[in-house]
Motif scaffolding. Structure first.
Motif, PDB file in Angstrom:
ATOM      1  N   ALA B 140       8.889   4.515  -0.136  1.00 41.43           N
ATOM      2  CA  ALA B 140       8.349   5.483   0.824  1.00 41.43           C
ATOM      3  C   ALA B 140       6.824   5.390   0.829  1.00 41.43           C
ATOM      4  O   ALA B 140       6.190   5.355   1.886  1.00 41.43           O
ATOM      5  CB  ALA B 140       8.803   6.889   0.465  1.00 41.43           C
ATOM      6  N   ARG B 143       5.593   2.059   2.369  1.00 47.31           N
ATOM      7  CA  ARG B 143       5.629   2.053   3.840  1.00 47.31           C
ATOM      8  C   ARG B 143       4.382   2.705   4.404  1.00 47.31           C
ATOM      9  O   ARG B 143       3.766   2.193   5.336  1.00 47.31           O
ATOM     10  CB  ARG B 143       6.881   2.789   4.334  1.00 47.31           C
ATOM     11  N   VAL B 144       3.987   3.835   3.818  1.00 51.34           N
ATOM     12  CA  VAL B 144       2.771   4.513   4.290  1.00 51.34           C
ATOM     13  C   VAL B 144       1.554   3.610   4.067  1.00 51.34           C
ATOM     14  O   VAL B 144       0.706   3.427   4.954  1.00 51.34           O
ATOM     15  CB  VAL B 144       2.569   5.855   3.553  1.00 51.34           C
ATOM     16  N   VAL B 147       1.585   0.605   6.632  1.00 50.49           N
ATOM     17  CA  VAL B 147       1.280   1.003   7.999  1.00 50.49           C
ATOM     18  C   VAL B 147      -0.187   1.422   8.119  1.00 50.49           C
ATOM     19  O   VAL B 147      -0.879   1.046   9.063  1.00 50.49           O
ATOM     20  CB  VAL B 147       2.234   2.132   8.461  1.00 50.49           C
ATOM     21  N   SER B 151      -3.295  -0.286  10.366  1.00 54.40           N
ATOM     22  CA  SER B 151      -4.093   0.408  11.384  1.00 54.40           C
ATOM     23  C   SER B 151      -5.567   0.517  10.981  1.00 54.40           C
ATOM     24  O   SER B 151      -6.424   0.724  11.823  1.00 54.40           O
ATOM     25  CB  SER B 151      -3.498   1.778  11.704  1.00 54.40           C
ATOM     26  N   ALA B 191       2.842  -3.171  12.806  1.00 60.10           N
ATOM     27  CA  ALA B 191       3.157  -2.109  11.847  1.00 60.10           C
ATOM     28  C   ALA B 191       4.652  -1.798  11.871  1.00 60.10           C
ATOM     29  O   ALA B 191       5.290  -1.642  10.825  1.00 60.10           O
ATOM     30  CB  ALA B 191       2.343  -0.858  12.156  1.00 60.10           C
ATOM     31  N   ASP B 195       7.217  -2.289   8.794  1.00 61.03           N
ATOM     32  CA  ASP B 195       7.930  -1.107   8.330  1.00 61.03           C
ATOM     33  C   ASP B 195       9.431  -1.389   8.291  1.00 61.03           C
ATOM     34  O   ASP B 195      10.124  -1.077   7.322  1.00 61.03           O
ATOM     35  CB  ASP B 195       7.615   0.064   9.261  1.00 61.03           C
TER      36      ASP B 195
END
Lengths: 247, 214
Positions: B140, B143-144, B147, B151, B191, B195
């Motif tokens: 979890a 993934r953050v 991503v 960005s 992204a 993901d």
């Protein structure tokens, strides 16, 4: 440039009293106030959007898929790209900056609110229903108080990100502490850039401490003693965070 | 927009290629460094809070500032891509050190006691039981981190190396929307793909989570 740069150079801009004068616009106090203003306005707007939606989705468990995916998509939007897009569309001004920052801040608040409400022990909710509470009472008297630590942590991380990212706004002629970074960069004035970096980091820490104090003030002591110290990571972990991954 | 994409194909693909490695190498490096640090935070519990706090401070330094300050501190050119890699590695590390610690702490006491009772020695218990059980929370966080790394890279365009961010500055300078839109779309697609890859990897690695999930 010499090989070894003396340390004092980095602090030159910060320590120069002239840069702290109230009377000159563009001085450190002015930029600081502007930065605080952008951050607060952006977070408030984001909260006004994300909190009700997150509460509704968490409470009804309808549209969870939508919430999670909007959250993920929002997080992957490059803020600088969005800012550039808005500026080419509507021109330079407050609106493009606010839109970019709000898009940045909505996903973490939404996700934390949703996850917070979902992570509330079902038996507690059942008990509230059994006591004869109406749905809104269940939400605001049982679910929200128990979800508060997570909701506030969502607000805190959103504030942190907005505060750090608001610097980008200076690239499109906007104020705030980003000015020190952009101007310093264009003049090769590293002490000015360094000043900007230090001030933004300090401001972010101040915001975070404020968030921690708020959390201590508004979260019920019964939940705090259970939720913070030892088991602090627990509420944020399996049920809450994997909610997005397993569904 | 299609015309623009076709006419500038090689520029766009170069920017995308640079974007990919500029964002993913730091995620890998940061996660690798975060693993032992996160473990230490669990092993020596008094380190947990300092590590979380330091991570918070590191994460609060604006990326733009890091991109400019790192070259001055490390002694590389502002235009060196290494600059972006170091900055984003710091962010990933800040995010993942806490995540690794939280993930290990999320493993239930019953599980570790059962492993201990079965005669697992500490190292084998860590690698064979606790680490796999910690994967859902770790993923979890990963993934953050992935991503946001993707960005964030574009901010590097301020100093001239930002992968797809170059398309944003170009669009701003020319007051031209096409490169900006293409940059945003490619960045979001990248992204999304990364993901998805992480979600699929996690499913393969943690088959039991699907059984437990309601």
């Amino acid at each position: 440039m010499t090989a070894v740069t003396p340390m004092i150079n980095y602090f030159g801009y910060l320590l120069d009293g002239a840069n702290w004068a109230w009377s000159t616009s563009g001085s450190i106090p002015h930029l600081l106030l502007q930065h605080i203003e952008y951050t607060l306005v952006a977070v408030l707007i984001s909260a006004a959007i994300a909190l009700p939606v997150g509460l509704l989705i968490g409470h009804t468990n309808r549209g969870a898929f939508l919430a999670i995916n909007i959250g993920n998509a929002g997080r992957s939007l490059p803020t600088f790209g969005l800012l550039s897009l808005m500026v080419t569309l509507v021109g330079i001004g407050t609106l493009p900056v606010l839109v970019a920052l709000v898009v940045l801040a909505v996903p973490p608040i939404l996700a934390a609110t949703y996850a917070g409400i979902r992570s509330v022990d079902r038996s507690a909710v059942d008990a509230a229903v059994g006591m004869g509470m109406r749905p809104t009472q269940v939400l605001f008297r049982a679910e929200v108080p128990m979800a508060l630590p997570l909701i506030i942590s969502g607000l805190r991380s959103a504030t942190l990100q907005v505060c750090a990212t608001a610097t980008v706004a200076a690239y499109v002629g906007f104020g705030g502490l980003g000015r020190l970074l952009i101007d310093g960069l264009s003049f090769n004035a590293y002490d000015q850039v360094f000043a900007g970096a230090v001030l933004v980091a300090l401001l972010a820490i101040a915001f975070d401490l404020l968030g921690a104090a708020t959390e201590r003030a508004v979260v019920s002591p019964g939940i705090q003693s259970r939720g913070t110290r030892r088991t602090r990571p627990a509420p944020a972990s399996p049920p809450a965070r994997t909610a997005g991954t397993s569904r | 927009m299609i015309d623009y994409a076709v006419n500038n194909r090689s520029t766009i693909l170069d920017a995308l290629g640079q974007h990919i490695w500029l964002s993913l190498v730091p995620v890998l490096l940061g996660t690798l460094i975060a693993l032992p640090i996160g473990y230490l935070a669990v092993r020596y519990r008094s380190l947990y809070q300092p590590i979380v706090n330091i991570g918070g401070v590191l994460y609060s330094i604006p990326s733009l500032a890091l991109f400019v300050v790192i070259p001055a501190v490390v002694g590389i050119g502002v235009l060196s891509p290494l600059n972006i890699v170091i900055a984003l590695t710091i962010y990933t590390l800040a995010l993942m050190a806490r995540t690794v610690a939280d993930a290990l702490l999320s493993v239930q006491g019953e599980t570790t006691r059962a492993a201990h009772a079965l005669g697992y020695r500490p190292v084998r218990q860590l690698l064979g039981v606790e680490l796999p059980m910690a994967l859902p929370v770790m993923f979890a966080g990963l993934r953050v981190a992935t991503v946001s790394s993707i960005s964030l890279v574009s901010v590097g365009a301020f100093v001239g190396i930002g992968g797809l961010g170059a398309l944003f500055t170009r669009g701003l300078q020319l007051d031209f929307i096409e490169p900006i839109l293409i940059g945003i779309i490619l960045s979001v697609l990248l992204a999304g793909l990364c993901d998805l890859a992480l979600v699929l990897t996690q499913r393969r690695l943690t088959p039991w989570t699907r059984v437990v999930a309601r």
